[in-house]
Design an enzyme around this catalytic site. Structure first.
Site, PDB file in Angstrom:
ATOM      1  N   LYS A 273       0.778  -1.406  -0.096  1.00  0.00           N
ATOM      2  CA  LYS A 273       0.269   0.255  -0.063  1.00  0.00           C
ATOM      3  C   LYS A 273       0.582   1.197   0.323  1.00  0.00           C
ATOM      4  CE  LYS A 273      -4.535  -1.969   1.258  1.00  0.00           C
ATOM      5  NZ  LYS A 273      -5.382  -1.681   2.556  1.00  0.00           N
TER       6      LYS A 273
ATOM      7  N   LYS B  27      -6.021  -9.599  -5.496  1.00  0.00           N
ATOM      8  CA  LYS B  27      -7.238  -9.765  -5.332  1.00  0.00           C
ATOM      9  C   LYS B  27      -8.328  -8.962  -5.824  1.00  0.00           C
ATOM     10  CE  LYS B  27      -7.455  -8.055  -0.616  1.00  0.00           C
ATOM     11  NZ  LYS B  27      -8.008  -7.878   0.458  1.00  0.00           N
TER      12      LYS B  27
ATOM     13  N   LYS C 277     -12.968  -4.618  -1.887  1.00  0.00           N
ATOM     14  CA  LYS C 277     -13.987  -3.453  -2.552  1.00  0.00           C
ATOM     15  C   LYS C 277     -13.226  -1.943  -2.921  1.00  0.00           C
ATOM     16  CE  LYS C 277     -14.173  -4.047   2.393  1.00  0.00           C
ATOM     17  NZ  LYS C 277     -13.124  -3.550   3.174  1.00  0.00           N
TER      18      LYS C 277
HETATM   19  P1  ATP Z   1      -9.814  -2.732   1.100  1.00  0.00           P
HETATM   20  O1  ATP Z   1     -10.069  -2.560  -0.172  1.00  0.00           O
HETATM   21  O2  ATP Z   1      -9.833  -1.474   1.744  1.00  0.00           O
HETATM   22  O3  ATP Z   1      -7.928  -3.797   1.416  1.00  0.00           O
HETATM   23  P2  ATP Z   1     -10.610  -5.493   1.134  1.00  0.00           P
HETATM   24  O4  ATP Z   1     -11.649  -5.558   0.525  1.00  0.00           O
HETATM   25  O5  ATP Z   1      -9.497  -6.369   0.857  1.00  0.00           O
HETATM   26  O6  ATP Z   1     -10.565  -3.944   1.659  1.00  0.00           O
HETATM   27  P3  ATP Z   1     -10.493  -6.211   4.734  1.00  0.00           P
HETATM   28  O7  ATP Z   1     -11.828  -5.465   4.752  1.00  0.00           O
HETATM   29  O8  ATP Z   1      -9.182  -6.009   4.295  1.00  0.00           O
HETATM   30  O9  ATP Z   1     -11.114  -6.509   2.607  1.00  0.00           O
HETATM   31  O10 ATP Z   1     -10.635  -7.921   4.598  1.00  0.00           O
HETATM   32  C1  ATP Z   1     -11.711  -8.358   5.329  1.00  0.00           C
HETATM   33  C2  ATP Z   1     -12.019  -9.823   5.488  1.00  0.00           C
HETATM   34  O11 ATP Z   1     -12.375 -10.758   3.691  1.00  0.00           O
HETATM   35  C3  ATP Z   1     -10.916 -10.230   5.856  1.00  0.00           C
HETATM   36  O12 ATP Z   1     -10.387 -11.255   6.432  1.00  0.00           O
HETATM   37  C4  ATP Z   1      -9.842 -10.925   4.456  1.00  0.00           C
HETATM   38  O13 ATP Z   1      -9.455 -11.396   4.294  1.00  0.00           O
HETATM   39  C5  ATP Z   1     -11.334 -11.477   3.715  1.00  0.00           C
HETATM   40  N1  ATP Z   1     -11.373 -11.009   2.633  1.00  0.00           N
HETATM   41  C6  ATP Z   1     -10.540  -9.605   1.524  1.00  0.00           C
HETATM   42  N2  ATP Z   1     -10.520  -9.692  -0.114  1.00  0.00           N
HETATM   43  C7  ATP Z   1     -10.687 -10.791   0.209  1.00  0.00           C
HETATM   44  C8  ATP Z   1     -10.688 -11.835  -1.288  1.00  0.00           C
HETATM   45  N3  ATP Z   1     -10.704 -11.556  -2.829  1.00  0.00           N
HETATM   46  N4  ATP Z   1     -11.305 -13.152  -1.195  1.00  0.00           N
HETATM   47  C9  ATP Z   1     -10.995 -13.789  -0.200  1.00  0.00           C
HETATM   48  N5  ATP Z   1     -11.361 -13.505   1.233  1.00  0.00           N
HETATM   49  C10 ATP Z   1     -10.724 -11.724   0.845  1.00  0.00           C
END
Ligand code: ATP
Ligand code: LTN
Length: 334
Positions: A119, A200, A203
């Site tokens: 990041k 990945k 969101k």
């Molecule tokens: P951001 O984009 O704000 O970094 P994010 O979508 O990556 O957010 P987080 O809020 O960091 O998601 O993660 C919430 C939960 O969802 C964590 O347990 C994370 O491991 C899981 N998670 C996030 N993205 C994925 C994905 N693409 N596949 C599986 N698990 C996920």
């Protein structure tokens, strides 16, 4: 009253950042796991809003996302009688504990965190909170003496750090924390971006075509899945390296049907990518339909506030006790 029966003696805790409407990745990687586990564990589930502000957030949007995420937890099947659902920033002891832990965490260890390197390399300007974020996460976990932390694979390193911080603290000051274990299930596979399946599904990604948000219009969801990047072959076979797009769609099927990869491959032997994508789209839409209906019923309901008000009292009491114990161990008293 929470119905934690006497045989529920193991505790789990996890949080999701309200950094946007949650994705199919969050749902499969985190929420679905919690729904499965809620009958067997005493469970804490929170909105990690203080984590969300480690990168820029629009205040009004953040405010809306916080409430929306609570409603989505419930709409996805999280039972408020079996989980302690709360908002991180309403419990000031998380930040207090985090500071005491920061003073016991080596700088070098934090600078090796993959997510920080990722990041911070994307931005010239970033704030110190992005760097110390894993310590706040350790505080979230260690405050409640949890046994397991169910997360997607991307968060494994942070949970391991929480363990290391706890072990170091216990050694230095005497037993203070329970050492938590990371909990990653088969279904917790990382769900990838539909446009760039080497990345990945996140969101906060820039390209909306690659992400399925849980509140997306059903037509949009179908369009995104039908337009998912695949390869030039026409074999439905799991191969993360050579066929990341198809493998990602297979992973989604595995998570939503409970079938094995082999079953899916067999079922679609000889069929084309269009047919497979249609199947995946139908599957996802069926799951989203119920979630969206329940969400619309919940989002303006006072039930959400009642749940949050009751739970914040419970969590403040627990985290306060841990904070006071840490202060005492560290000599922070008159
Ligand atoms: P951001 O984009 O704000 O970094 P994010 O979508 O990556 O957010 P987080 O809020 O960091 O998601 O993660 C919430 C939960 O969802 C964590 O347990 C994370 O491991 C899981 N998670 C996030 N993205 C994925 C994905 N693409 N596949 C599986 N698990 C996920
Ligand atoms: N950092 C996590 C969210 C999170 C979390 C936690 C998960 C914050 N504190 C404690 C498990 C336990 C994320 O970005 N997914």
């Amino acid at each position: 009253m929470k119905d934690f029966s006497a045989n529920i003696n193991k505790t789990i805790l996890t949080g999701i950042q309200p950094s946007g409407v949650i994705t199919l990745g969050n749902y499969i990687g985190a929420i679905k796991q919690m729904v499965k586990m809620q009958d067997e564990f005493k469970s804490y589930l929170f909105i990690a809003d203080m984590h969300a502000i480690t990168v820029g957030q629009d205040p009004l949007q953040l405010h809306e996302n916080i409430r929306s995420l609570v409603a989505l937890y419930l709409a996805c099947g999280i039972d408020p009688n079996k989980n302690i659902i709360f908002i991180q920033s309403e419990n000031e002891y998380h930040a207090n504990i985090s500071w005491l832990l920061e003073c016991n965490t080596p700088f070098g260890v934090l600078s090796r965190m993959t997510q920080f390197k990722d990041k911070s390399s994307k931005n010239v300007n970033f704030y110190a909170g992005l760097f110390t974020y894993p310590v706040l996460m350790a505080a979230d976990i260690l405050a409640y003496d949890v046994d397991y932390v169910p997360v997607g694979i991307d968060q494994k390193q942070h949970v391991e750090l929480a363990r290391n911080i706890a072990e170091h603290f216990n050694k230095k000051y005497g037993k203070t924390f329970k050492i938590p274990d990371v909990y990653i299930t088969k279904e917790g596979t990382k769900i990838m971006d539909l446009v760039d399946p080497t990345k990945k599904m996140s969101k906060s990604s820039k390209n909306p075509k690659g992400i399925i948000h849980l509140l997306d219009d059903p037509k949009e969801i179908r369009k995104k899945i039908m337009g998912a990047t695949t390869d030039s072959e026409c074999e439905i076979k799991f191969d993360l390296e050579k066929k990341p797009g198809i493998s990602n769609l297979i992973n989604i099927c595995v998570a939503l049907t409970g079938k094995d990869i082999k079953d899916i491959e067999q079922e679609f032997q000889g069929k084309n990518y269009g047919e497979f994508k249609k199947f995946v789209a139908d599957l996802v839409l069926e799951e989203m339909e119920g979630i969206q209906k329940r969400y619309n019923d919940l989002i303006h309901s006072h039930v959400l506030d009642e749940i949050l008000d009751e739970n914040i009292k419970i969590t403040r009491e627990i985290a306060k006790k841990k904070f006071m114990l840490m202060k005492e161990k560290m000599g922070l008293y008159r």
